[in-house]
Design an enzyme around this catalytic site. Structure first.
Site: not given
Lengths: 415, 415
Positions: B15, B143, B145, B189-191, B245, B302
């Site tokens: 990503g 990233t 993340d 975002m951020g699983r 998320e 992002r």
């Protein structure tokens, strides 16, 4: 015209914008600096603050904090969506407003808002005239929708337009990083007028904008939409679509309602709505089977002050300032509007014009149909020429800790 | 260490971020300026470009356009999510990569990505060593993340964090304009790691951020969530919530899936998903009956290069540059990581450290549990101290027509 001594009230109303406070600052600063305005009051939540007798004494605010209003999004005094009844029907609100005006010796009233706010202005003004209370009442426009009648454009529109165009360019880049197919549907505000959605086309000056743009000025057909998307997708493997929240079919039914009809009902019996972008993205996924993403610019498009247009900030300030100067010099019952001019080099210059509140109130200005292409899925160069000068300039916005430094008002209530 | 002459390849993977191209520019510029790197190739869509023999000759790009990469979001060379098999299982990809490396005399390989990309780097490096092909292979992290193991933080995180914090501040203002109740749920975002969601707390330095923040590091309970929201709402009439998320219940089930289960099926048999923010907003509306709004920061967080952190841009460039300089001086099999240092005045300074690819690949770094409050609905000062230095600085980003001027690469394919 005789000089009228007395206090003024500034109120903000309707949906906020990134620069609505720049207009308010134009009013407040100019009023504080004037000789004949004795007190400057900010109404808490627009006309509701007048009715509730909650007025802030703006003279007690720090000058520097007031200046930060230039860069602070969303109605700093608070807003409302209160609609005054016709005074012939029920004049209790008007009587109350008159009472407050008398209590604080208010001789100037400035109302910062969209169509409905101009209607409020107009009704108050007519009432004050009917009871013989001398008061000068001026409308200071704002709306990201850009739908106010008679003015070339509205304060607040350009900054939202700049947010939309910039963000579309960034999404364009993001949507292209993989060599796999991708359809992206972006939902932009504007229920009846497509001005803001059309601004996504500014991203196409550099070829980095939506492939398809749908405005509420034209009927939307779901099958035609799928055909349009397919044609772009087959050619390039990508398709970015900008849609106005207010797109509707030929019967006038909102496309957003198509999704709502099938929306599931939760445990409480409420419909779970996913939004127009999600509906269209899912629809495309269903028909085409490709990867899709629905994106809603949501509140960000109207509060994204970090992307405000300097031109918009300056014009917003000017509209507030002009309202005060005009009122002092005797004008009343007018909204400050903009007139497009060009200097000898052909550069855009913002001219000022005054418009009758009666003409502005409750009339919507839409994107001219001749600025929309024949297919109804894009706008043409006339729109670009119209919108581009408005988004120019980057303000030197104040920061603290690397983050925005917004105005911190003391909001000391007037006694 | 002997000087190794030969070409280099730079590839981007996973990503994208707002500053991934600043890292790529660090590699490209440094490689072009080096004495021993004979050719600089950009792989189209990461390792897929190597496998497909689609390499761009970066030496043919204009220097100015390359410099624009510093301000251009989203992998300019294209990205991929291609995972190499273990060579013991199937070495056809590796043989192909070796073939391409030999064809272009590639002796340096730089891979710009997250965990998976470091895994790719590592596998290629081990294979090249096993067949005795001399090649120096370096990982250049990226990233939003921020979940790469062993490094203080990751290029790309700070810019996304700045977007999140700034936008939360603007939404905070917007959500407060009316004197009516409002609950706003923002999905970030951020699983698996909550770093980016935690960044919303930076908006609270000035008291303009979310009231509640939920990260995937802690189990999420829907009833507790409603109680939390109610408590804030009763106190202030407003409540802003930031959720990652990836929040999940104690069984590990994603909350996003709660909504998916009840999602309606469209005419094609596909579930229509509204997203986590919409689900939680609807749930609050159902239990509390108040006005709600679900907002998803979607791709904007992002790719929002217009809000990039100058610190992040500079560090991203530095990581790319360091990768090249280290490789030239003999280093291989390392990822460039960051080490937090402070100067004598206590100011943050970014130090560089090299980490073994084996250690980095496929390990995730999460927000320390001790940085999350006891209630599991906010982060504490340790997080603020960690993140705040990273978002500092505003780049002088190039504009054209008032809109971003992104790099326009010629992408001339190498023969």
């Amino acid at each position: 015209m005789s000089q009228l001594k007395g206090a003024c009230i500034i109120g903000q109303s309707g949906g906020p914008t990134s620069v609505i406070n720049a207009s308010a600052y134009g009013v407040i600063r100019t009023a504080l600096d004037s000789g004949c305005i004795t007190k400057v009051y900010g109404a808490a939540h627009g006309i509701k603050g007048v009715l509730d007798d909650v007025l802030y004494d703006m003279g007690q605010e720090d000058a520097k904090e007031l200046e930060y209003l230039l860069y602070t999004p969303s109605s700093a005094l608070g807003s409302c969506r209160y609609k005054l009844k016709d005074s012939a029907e029920d004049d209790s609100d008007y009587k109350r407003i008159l009472e407050i005006f008398k209590k604080y010796d208010v001789r100037y009233f400035f109302y910062n808002g969209g169509n409905d706010s101009m209607d409020t202005c107009n009704k108050i003004s007519k009432y004050m005239q009917s009871v013989g209370y001398e008061c000068r009442i001026m409308g200071v426009p704002k709306t990201i929708d850009n739908d106010l009648f008679g003015t070339d454009h509205c304060p607040g529109y350009a900054s939202a337009a700049k947010y939309v165009a910039t963000t579309c360019m960034e999404i364009y880049r993001d949507a292209r990083v993989y060599d796999t197919g991708m359809v992206c549907v972006i939902e932009i505000m504007g229920r009846h007028a497509g001005w803001l959605t059309a601004a996504s086309s500014l991203a196409n000056i550099s070829g980095e904008g939506p492939d398809l743009i749908y405005l509420p000025e034209r009927d939307f057909d779901l099958n035609k939409f799928v055909e349009d998307v397919k044609a772009v997708y087959v050619r390039s493997g990508k398709c970015i679509v900008a849609v106005s929240e207010g797109i509707h079919d030929s019967t006038g039914k909102l496309i957003a309602e198509y999704g709502a009809e099938n929306a599931p009902v939760d445990a409480f019996g409420h419909k779970q709505l996913g939004g127009l972008a999600a509906y269209l993205a899912n629809y495309i996924k269903g028909t085409m089977g490709c990867k899709v993403r629905g994106i809603e610019f949501s509140l960000m498009q109207r509060c994204g002050a970090h992307l405000a247009s300097l031109t918009d900030i300056q014009e917003s300030f000017l509209s507030g300032k002009t309202a005060v100067l005009e009122a002092i010099s005797g004008t009343t019952d007018k909204m400050v509007g903009f007139e497009r001019k060009y200097d000898e080099k052909g550069n855009y210059v913002c001219g000022i014009k005054l418009m009758d509140l009666t003409d502005v109130a409750n009339t919507e200005k839409k994107v001219p149909l001749e600025w929309i292409n024949r297919e109804g899925n894009n706008v043409n160069k006339e729109f670009i020429d119209y919108a581009l000068p408005l988004i120019q300039g980057t303000p030197d916005r104040p920061l603290e800790n690397g983050l925005p430094r917004f105005a911190r008002l003391k909001k000391i209530q007037a006694k």
